[in-house]
Design a protein around this motif. Structure first.
Motif, PDB file in Angstrom:
ATOM      1  N   PRO A  43      28.106  31.464  33.859  1.00 47.74           N
ATOM      2  CA  PRO A  43      28.329  30.310  34.733  1.00 47.74           C
ATOM      3  C   PRO A  43      27.051  29.815  35.405  1.00 47.74           C
ATOM      4  O   PRO A  43      26.852  28.603  35.532  1.00 47.74           O
ATOM      5  CB  PRO A  43      29.335  30.848  35.755  1.00 47.74           C
ATOM      6  CG  PRO A  43      30.095  31.896  35.012  1.00 47.74           C
ATOM      7  CD  PRO A  43      29.081  32.549  34.115  1.00 47.74           C
ATOM      8  N   ARG A  66      35.756  24.514  37.276  1.00 48.83           N
ATOM      9  CA  ARG A  66      35.506  25.520  36.248  1.00 48.83           C
ATOM     10  C   ARG A  66      36.764  26.357  36.155  1.00 48.83           C
ATOM     11  O   ARG A  66      37.286  26.806  37.177  1.00 48.83           O
ATOM     12  CB  ARG A  66      34.304  26.399  36.617  1.00 48.83           C
ATOM     13  CG  ARG A  66      33.973  27.449  35.550  1.00 48.83           C
ATOM     14  CD  ARG A  66      32.778  28.304  35.978  1.00 48.83           C
ATOM     15  NE  ARG A  66      33.086  29.098  37.156  1.00 48.83           N
ATOM     16  CZ  ARG A  66      32.291  29.173  38.237  1.00 48.83           C
ATOM     17  NH1 ARG A  66      31.146  28.524  38.284  1.00 48.83           N
ATOM     18  NH2 ARG A  66      32.656  29.918  39.267  1.00 48.83           N
ATOM     19  N   ARG A  82      35.430  32.822  36.279  1.00 50.13           N
ATOM     20  CA  ARG A  82      34.119  33.247  35.778  1.00 50.13           C
ATOM     21  C   ARG A  82      34.216  34.077  34.501  1.00 50.13           C
ATOM     22  O   ARG A  82      33.196  34.383  33.889  1.00 50.13           O
ATOM     23  CB  ARG A  82      33.386  34.082  36.850  1.00 50.13           C
ATOM     24  CG  ARG A  82      33.137  33.350  38.162  1.00 50.13           C
ATOM     25  CD  ARG A  82      32.423  34.240  39.160  1.00 50.13           C
ATOM     26  NE  ARG A  82      31.125  34.671  38.644  1.00 50.13           N
ATOM     27  CZ  ARG A  82      30.012  33.956  38.735  1.00 50.13           C
ATOM     28  NH1 ARG A  82      30.029  32.762  39.281  1.00 50.13           N
ATOM     29  NH2 ARG A  82      28.871  34.423  38.249  1.00 50.13           N
TER      30      ARG A  82
END
Length: 267
Positions: free
Chosen positions: A196, A212, A253
């Protein structure tokens, strides 16, 4: 080292089987729905899309059928041929077009500027440094345009857990700093897994990260294709969990893929 000839060779062969495989896979169908909804949330109803690594053009055809102008690009000649077949079948005219082009040579892309630049399912993992691609985005995007990219990150829990089965190469391949070789239809293609932080740094200050989210964190990666057929109820439960919390920290993530949405807002 990036070998575009190997990418062309491997993915051209893949074009022959890719659509049927994806259409029959419940996890891929779910992921496409999530990703397509994100794209359509970010773009005007009559907007324009540039797709990188468009593959056989399934997403491009979908967006065209929903009223968008789409220019689909791919480095693999076999994939571009598959896209052109879809364009002909759908009477795409000048609103659904294709071009054989690498993401390393986006100055050659026709039709800019676009409302959104899209790349799905890890095509951008074929390059070690995303700056090579993002440097073109200011020319390709309209002011306040968007980017939606789906990229493979370094940590996928399902893969790491394969160490318990003695499959250490699979378990730790994403952590290799110099990339790993993947076999795609007998062509060896180097693959790099982007963190990321690396993705965010590649975009710079003129791009704002809007979202995200994880794709297939709780649900097994799509290549574990026997799992959904053996355990359909469990697969559905995992997909619902992915849908519910996949965009929340820290779950956003990790996973088989991460989906990023950025807005281009130059100062």
């Amino acid at each position: 080292m990036l070998d575009l000839s190997a990418v062309d060779e491997g993915f051209s062969r893949k074009a022959e089987v890719y659509d049927a495989y994806c259409e029959g896979h419940p996890v891929i169908r779910w992921a496409r729905d999530v990703i397509r909804c994100e794209v359509m949330e970010r773009i005007p109803r009559d907007g324009s899309i540039l797709e990188l690594n468009a593959g056989t053009g399934s997403d491009a055809a979908y967006f065209f059928q929903h009223g968008y102008r789409v220019h689909a690009t791919d480095v693999a000649g076999g994939m571009v041929s598959a896209i052109q077949a879809k364009i002909k079948n759908l009477n795409g005219g000048n609103r659904f077009t294709a071009q054989q082009a690498s993401f390393t040579d986006l100055d050659a892309v026709q039709g800019a500027p676009f409302d959104l630049v899209f790349s799905n399912f890890g095509g951008l993992n074929c390059i070690p440094d995303l700056h090579v691609v993002t440097k073109f985005l200011p020319r390709l995007l309209k002011p306040n345009g968007h980017v939606v990219w789906v990229v493979m990150p370094p940590f996928c829990p399902w893969e790491t857990l394969q160490a318990l089965r003695g499959q250490f190469r699979v378990a730790f391949r994403r952590f290799h700093p110099n990339g790993v070789s993947a076999n795609v239809e007998d062509a060896n293609i180097m693959t790099w897994y982007h963190s990321p932080k690396a993705v965010r740094d590649a975009f710079g200050a003129d791009f704002h990260l809007l979202r995200r989210r994880s794709i297939s964190l709780f649900c097994p990666p799509s290549y574990m294709d026997r799992f959904p057929h053996r355990f359909p109820r469990l697969t559905n439960a995992f997909l619902k969990l992915d849908e519910r919390i996949g965009a929340s920290f820290p779950f956003n993530r990790w996973g088989d893929f991460l989906m990023y949405a950025f807005q281009y807002a130059p100062v």
